[in-house]
Design a protein around this motif. Structure first.
Motif, PDB file in Angstrom:
ATOM      1  N   ALA A   1      70.023  -0.578  63.332  1.00  0.00           N
ATOM      2  CA  ALA A   1      69.432   0.254  62.857  1.00  0.00           C
ATOM      3  C   ALA A   1      67.821   0.151  63.663  1.00  0.00           C
ATOM      4  CB  ALA A   1      69.149   0.392  61.418  1.00  0.00           C
ATOM      5  N   ALA A   2      68.518  -1.240  64.354  1.00  0.00           N
ATOM      6  CA  ALA A   2      66.988  -1.805  64.707  1.00  0.00           C
ATOM      7  C   ALA A   2      66.876  -0.928  65.992  1.00  0.00           C
ATOM      8  CB  ALA A   2      66.330  -3.133  65.001  1.00  0.00           C
TER       9      ALA A   2
ATOM     10  N   THR B   1      64.373   4.850  70.467  1.00  0.00           N
ATOM     11  CA  THR B   1      63.398   6.408  69.571  1.00  0.00           C
ATOM     12  C   THR B   1      61.825   5.755  70.179  1.00  0.00           C
ATOM     13  OG1 THR B   1      64.694   6.840  67.560  1.00  0.00           O
ATOM     14  CG2 THR B   1      62.252   7.675  68.211  1.00  0.00           C
ATOM     15  N   ILE B   2      61.727   5.062  70.694  1.00  0.00           N
ATOM     16  CA  ILE B   2      60.393   4.180  70.370  1.00  0.00           C
ATOM     17  C   ILE B   2      60.046   4.110  72.179  1.00  0.00           C
ATOM     18  CG2 ILE B   2      58.700   2.967  70.724  1.00  0.00           C
ATOM     19  CD1 ILE B   2      59.204   1.583  68.261  1.00  0.00           C
TER      20      ILE B   2
ATOM     21  N   ALA C   1      77.916  -7.053  57.176  1.00  0.00           N
ATOM     22  CA  ALA C   1      78.125  -6.080  56.897  1.00  0.00           C
ATOM     23  C   ALA C   1      76.139  -5.929  56.885  1.00  0.00           C
ATOM     24  CB  ALA C   1      78.907  -5.199  56.230  1.00  0.00           C
ATOM     25  N   ILE C   2      75.732  -6.513  55.928  1.00  0.00           N
ATOM     26  CA  ILE C   2      74.236  -5.738  55.954  1.00  0.00           C
ATOM     27  C   ILE C   2      73.270  -6.333  57.348  1.00  0.00           C
ATOM     28  CG2 ILE C   2      72.142  -6.342  55.068  1.00  0.00           C
ATOM     29  CD1 ILE C   2      73.849  -6.751  52.221  1.00  0.00           C
ATOM     30  N   PRO C   3      73.715  -7.640  58.234  1.00  0.00           N
ATOM     31  CA  PRO C   3      73.073  -7.625  59.112  1.00  0.00           C
ATOM     32  C   PRO C   3      73.104  -6.953  59.665  1.00  0.00           C
ATOM     33  CG  PRO C   3      73.208 -10.083  57.880  1.00  0.00           C
ATOM     34  CD  PRO C   3      74.396  -8.926  57.230  1.00  0.00           C
ATOM     35  N   LEU C   4      75.160  -6.792  60.245  1.00  0.00           N
ATOM     36  CA  LEU C   4      74.733  -5.616  61.409  1.00  0.00           C
ATOM     37  C   LEU C   4      74.343  -4.540  60.687  1.00  0.00           C
ATOM     38  CD1 LEU C   4      78.851  -6.162  61.735  1.00  0.00           C
ATOM     39  CD2 LEU C   4      76.801  -6.332  63.348  1.00  0.00           C
ATOM     40  N   ALA C   5      74.017  -3.761  59.756  1.00  0.00           N
ATOM     41  CA  ALA C   5      73.422  -2.288  59.630  1.00  0.00           C
ATOM     42  C   ALA C   5      72.471  -2.824  60.411  1.00  0.00           C
ATOM     43  CB  ALA C   5      73.470  -1.995  57.973  1.00  0.00           C
TER      44      ALA C   5
END
Length: 89
Positions: free
Chosen positions: A28-29, A35-36, A20-24
């Motif tokens: 985000a990345a 956005t860039i 779950a944490i790597p997927l989040a």
């Protein structure tokens, strides 16, 4: 019975940490990259921008991967689009 609950809890935490944490972080990345990309697509000739190195200049021409930036009177440099970090109003 308590031992099984503790083992199940530990397994759940390990799965959360590994999946779950790597997927989040990946999500985000991806959002930051979008956005860039949107910022770079909005750039146009005549905009005053700042590079990551702190150099400020006026955009003279925009190519697919590079920008011609006038940093002083009749001094134009070719930079990578990714080095532009902000737009000065």
């Amino acid at each position: 019975m308590k031992d099984y609950l503790l083992i199940a809890f530990v397994i759940l935490m390990v799965l959360l940490y590994l999946v779950a944490i790597p997927l989040a972080k990946k999500k985000a990345a991806k959002k930051q990259q979008e956005t860039i990309q949107a910022f770079q697509n909005e750039l146009k000739k005549g905009d005053t921008v700042m590079m990551a190195a702190g150099i400020i200049g006026v955009i003279q021409a925009i190519n697919p991967e590079t920008i011609s930036l006038e940093i002083a009177n009749q001094t134009v440099i070719e930079i990578d689009k990714m080095s532009v970090v902000g737009k000065i109003k």
